[in-house]
Design an enzyme around this catalytic site. Structure first.
Site, PDB file in Angstrom:
ATOM      1  N   ARG A   1       0.807  -1.214   0.000  1.00 40.29           N
ATOM      2  CA  ARG A   1       0.000   0.000   0.000  1.00 40.29           C
ATOM      3  C   ARG A   1       0.855   1.286   0.000  1.00 40.29           C
ATOM      4  O   ARG A   1       0.547   2.269  -0.664  1.00 40.29           O
ATOM      5  CB  ARG A   1      -0.866  -0.030   1.263  1.00 40.29           C
TER       6      ARG A   1
ATOM      7  N   ASP B   1      -3.018  -4.264   2.702  1.00 42.65           N
ATOM      8  CA  ASP B   1      -3.797  -5.079   3.626  1.00 42.65           C
ATOM      9  C   ASP B   1      -5.287  -5.059   3.328  1.00 42.65           C
ATOM     10  O   ASP B   1      -5.823  -4.046   2.901  1.00 42.65           O
ATOM     11  CB  ASP B   1      -3.595  -4.554   5.046  1.00 42.65           C
TER      12      ASP B   1
HETATM   13  C1  UD1 Z   1      -1.526   4.538   7.167  1.00 44.06           C
HETATM   14  C2  UD1 Z   1      -0.772   3.339   7.671  1.00 44.06           C
HETATM   15  C3  UD1 Z   1      -1.714   2.331   8.288  1.00 44.06           C
HETATM   16  C4  UD1 Z   1      -2.549   2.998   9.354  1.00 44.06           C
HETATM   17  C5  UD1 Z   1      -3.238   4.234   8.803  1.00 44.06           C
HETATM   18  C6  UD1 Z   1      -4.004   5.027   9.845  1.00 44.06           C
HETATM   19  C7  UD1 Z   1       1.104   3.166   6.185  1.00 44.06           C
HETATM   20  C8  UD1 Z   1       1.771   2.387   5.122  1.00 44.06           C
HETATM   21  N1  UD1 Z   1      -0.082   2.706   6.565  1.00 44.06           N
HETATM   22  O1  UD1 Z   1      -2.388   4.091   6.117  1.00 44.06           O
HETATM   23  O2  UD1 Z   1      -0.937   1.271   8.851  1.00 44.06           O
HETATM   24  O3  UD1 Z   1      -3.511   2.066   9.806  1.00 44.06           O
HETATM   25  O4  UD1 Z   1      -2.275   5.118   8.229  1.00 44.06           O
HETATM   26  O5  UD1 Z   1      -3.175   5.368  10.900  1.00 44.06           O
HETATM   27  O6  UD1 Z   1       1.624   4.143   6.706  1.00 44.06           O
HETATM   28  N2  UD1 Z   1      -9.163   7.852   3.251  1.00 44.06           N
HETATM   29  C9  UD1 Z   1     -10.051   8.341   2.324  1.00 44.06           C
HETATM   30  N3  UD1 Z   1      -9.552   8.979   1.213  1.00 44.06           N
HETATM   31  C10 UD1 Z   1      -8.216   9.167   1.025  1.00 44.06           C
HETATM   32  C11 UD1 Z   1      -7.316   8.664   1.981  1.00 44.06           C
HETATM   33  C12 UD1 Z   1      -7.818   8.015   3.099  1.00 44.06           C
HETATM   34  O7  UD1 Z   1     -11.252   8.199   2.475  1.00 44.06           O
HETATM   35  O8  UD1 Z   1      -7.841   9.776   0.024  1.00 44.06           O
HETATM   36  C13 UD1 Z   1      -9.693   7.156   4.451  1.00 44.06           C
HETATM   37  C14 UD1 Z   1      -9.301   5.686   4.509  1.00 44.06           C
HETATM   38  O9  UD1 Z   1     -10.177   4.894   3.757  1.00 44.06           O
HETATM   39  C15 UD1 Z   1      -9.369   5.402   5.982  1.00 44.06           C
HETATM   40  C16 UD1 Z   1      -8.924   6.726   6.600  1.00 44.06           C
HETATM   41  O10 UD1 Z   1      -9.081   7.710   5.590  1.00 44.06           O
HETATM   42  O11 UD1 Z   1     -10.693   5.133   6.350  1.00 44.06           O
HETATM   43  C17 UD1 Z   1      -7.504   6.743   7.115  1.00 44.06           C
HETATM   44  O12 UD1 Z   1      -6.619   6.398   6.109  1.00 44.06           O
HETATM   45  P1  UD1 Z   1      -5.125   6.939   6.031  1.00 44.06           P
HETATM   46  O13 UD1 Z   1      -4.788   7.702   7.269  1.00 44.06           O
HETATM   47  O14 UD1 Z   1      -4.934   7.586   4.724  1.00 44.06           O
HETATM   48  O15 UD1 Z   1      -4.313   5.581   6.086  1.00 44.06           O
HETATM   49  P2  UD1 Z   1      -3.103   5.147   5.167  1.00 44.06           P
HETATM   50  O16 UD1 Z   1      -2.195   6.295   4.933  1.00 44.06           O
HETATM   51  O17 UD1 Z   1      -3.629   4.386   3.998  1.00 44.06           O
END
Ligand code: UD1
Length: 425
Positions: A93, A117
């Site tokens: 990811r 994941d």
């Molecule tokens: C990162 C971490 C992951 C952790 C998460 C939250 C890495 C590789 N992974 O994932 O282990 O669990 O932060 O602490 O660092 N979302 C949207 N639109 C977007 C982006 C996100 O709706 O454009 C939503 C996601 O679906 C989720 C939430 O925002 O529900 C949080 O996601 P995000 O903080 O972006 O997680 P990651 O960066 O993917």
């Protein structure tokens, strides 16, 4: 060859364990190396599967990457290739973090939608909206995020949610944009501070790291640097919960206890004695004498309780005295593993983003399947508190995030082995 972990429950984990650099930091720092031509060196890197996978993504973009134990050296070319293909991107990811640096450096990026994941839907709308506000056009074409910008300019960006990945991608594009960018409702995770520190060493002008408002004054170019990755607070939390669950005594070194304030406070409520340690490295010690008491957990962006730690909270609740409510607010499908814990006798029930767990004295060993890194580690923790043998399958997930997991468990006194054999049908 299919591998599983064989966990014989019952041991009290005692001893010292060292935690190295954070997975969720190192992968982004590797992507940040794309921002400056020349040689970037990262130290304290974890020896986990995701690091060579990210190295492959960078190699595909024209970088030379060398991994020597905890040291990763990345030579970024004068003109990186702007296309990141599906074969390498689909494996993790965090690979999506090359999007911001490529737009900044090449003014164009074609990045295959990443894998990762199975914890629920992970859209990129906030990443794309942020890049649009910086002046890029972006869309999804043939399974790739395509972004293009003749000029990137500063902008005021409000995130709907403090997304870690969106904050990182927008930040890495903004450092090379013309003018000033303000990211409001930015993520505040320690890994965001880590990337800001590295970018500042590279010459970026960033204010507000670790707060909800990041202000970035764009610069013309950045220089490569050498940086030490921060300790992995999620791995640290795994050991902390393992100590509490096995009624053990574990000293965890190499991680800032300030990054686990809420986790450690919850463990105190569960009955553990928690102290911080400064020598020979910073860390903390968790000692638990009796059965843990039930506590409630609610996941939220930092400084809330990390969603990555949620499977460990469910595992703790499964053997605690009393009933716990665990609420998941970040990823919609992050309770998938609870069914596996129920195979082990856990008295748990999920409803939407809540999970109610009535603690029982002892779980019972069973074959279970890891669906992601943290779910896998949570099942191993449950196995440590189970009567008999638990086999945790699909351990490649765990290998993506935990360096020397089995070896560390063995050193702490657990009866665990990695077994290479096909599953019995
Ligand atoms: C990162 C971490 C992951 C952790 C998460 C939250 C890495 C590789 N992974 O994932 O282990 O669990 O932060 O602490 O660092 N979302 C949207 N639109 C977007 C982006 C996100 O709706 O454009 C939503 C996601 O679906 C989720 C939430 O925002 O529900 C949080 O996601 P995000 O903080 O972006 O997680 P990651 O960066 O993917």
């Amino acid at each position: 060859m299919s591998e599983h972990f064989r966990v014989q429950g019952g041991a009290r984990l005692v001893g010292e364990v060292s935690v190295v650099g954070a997975k969720n930091s190192v992968l982004k720092l590797m992507a940040a190396a794309l921002l400056a031509e020349g040689t970037t060196t990262l130290t304290n890197c974890p020896e986990i599967l995701d690091v060579p996978l990210m190295a492959d993504v960078l190699r595909g973009l024209g970088c030379a990457v060398d991994i020597d134990h905890d040291k990763v050296t990345i030579v970024s070319p004068p003109k990186p290739n702007h296309r990141a293909d599906f074969a390498s991107m689909s494996k993790l990811r965090a690979s999506v973090c090359v999007l911001g640096p490529l737009v900044a450096r090449c003014r164009k990026a074609v990045v295959a939608l990443p894998g990762g994941d199975a914890i629920g839907s992970r859209p990129l709308d906030m990443h794309q909206n942020g890049l649009r506000q910086l002046g890029a056009t972006t869309g999804i074409e043939h399974g790739c995020v395509v972004a293009e910008a003749e000029n990137l300019h500063g902008a005021q960006i409000w995130l709907d949610f403090p997304s870690v990945g969106a904050t990182e991608n927008i930040l890495m594009a903004a450092v090379l944009a013309d003018g000033t960018t303000v990211i409001d409702n930015a993520a505040r995770e320690p890994e965001i501070i880590d990337i800001c520190v590295m970018l500042q060493q590279m010459g970026a002008k960033i204010e507000g790291a670790g707060t909800s408002t990041l202000t970035v004054h764009g610069v013309q170019s950045l220089q490569p640097t050498e940086h030490r990755v921060i300790g992995d607070r999620i791995v640290g939390a795994t050991w902390a919960l393992a100590a509490a669950m096995t009624r053990g005594d574990i000293t965890v070194l190499g991680v800032d206890p300030g990054h686990l304030n809420l986790v450690l406070e919850k463990l105190r409520s569960a009955g553990a004695e928690v102290t911080t340690v400064t020598e020979p490295q910073q860390g903390f010690r968790v000692v638990m004498d009796g059965r843990p008491k039930a506590v409630d957990f609610v996941t939220l962006p930092y400084p809330g309780f990390a969603t990555d730690n949620q499977p460990f909270a469910v595992a703790l609740a499964a053997v605690a005295e009393g009933t716990s409510m665990i609420t998941e607010n970040v990823f919609e499908a992050r309770f998938r593993f609870v069914e596996e814990m129920m195979r082990m006798g856990a008295d748990a029930r999920t409803d939407g983003h809540h999970c109610v767990v009535r603690g029982i004295e002892k779980l019972s060993g069973a074959p279970v399947w890891a669906s992601d890194i943290r779910a896998g580690a949570g099942l191993v923790l449950a196995g440590l508190c189970a009567e008999g043998v638990t086999e945790v399958w699909d351990v490649f997930h765990i290998d993506r995030g935990y360096p020397q997991f089995i070896e560390n468990l063995q050193r702490l006194g657990a009866d665990v082995q990695r077994v290479s054999a096909p599953p019995e049908r």
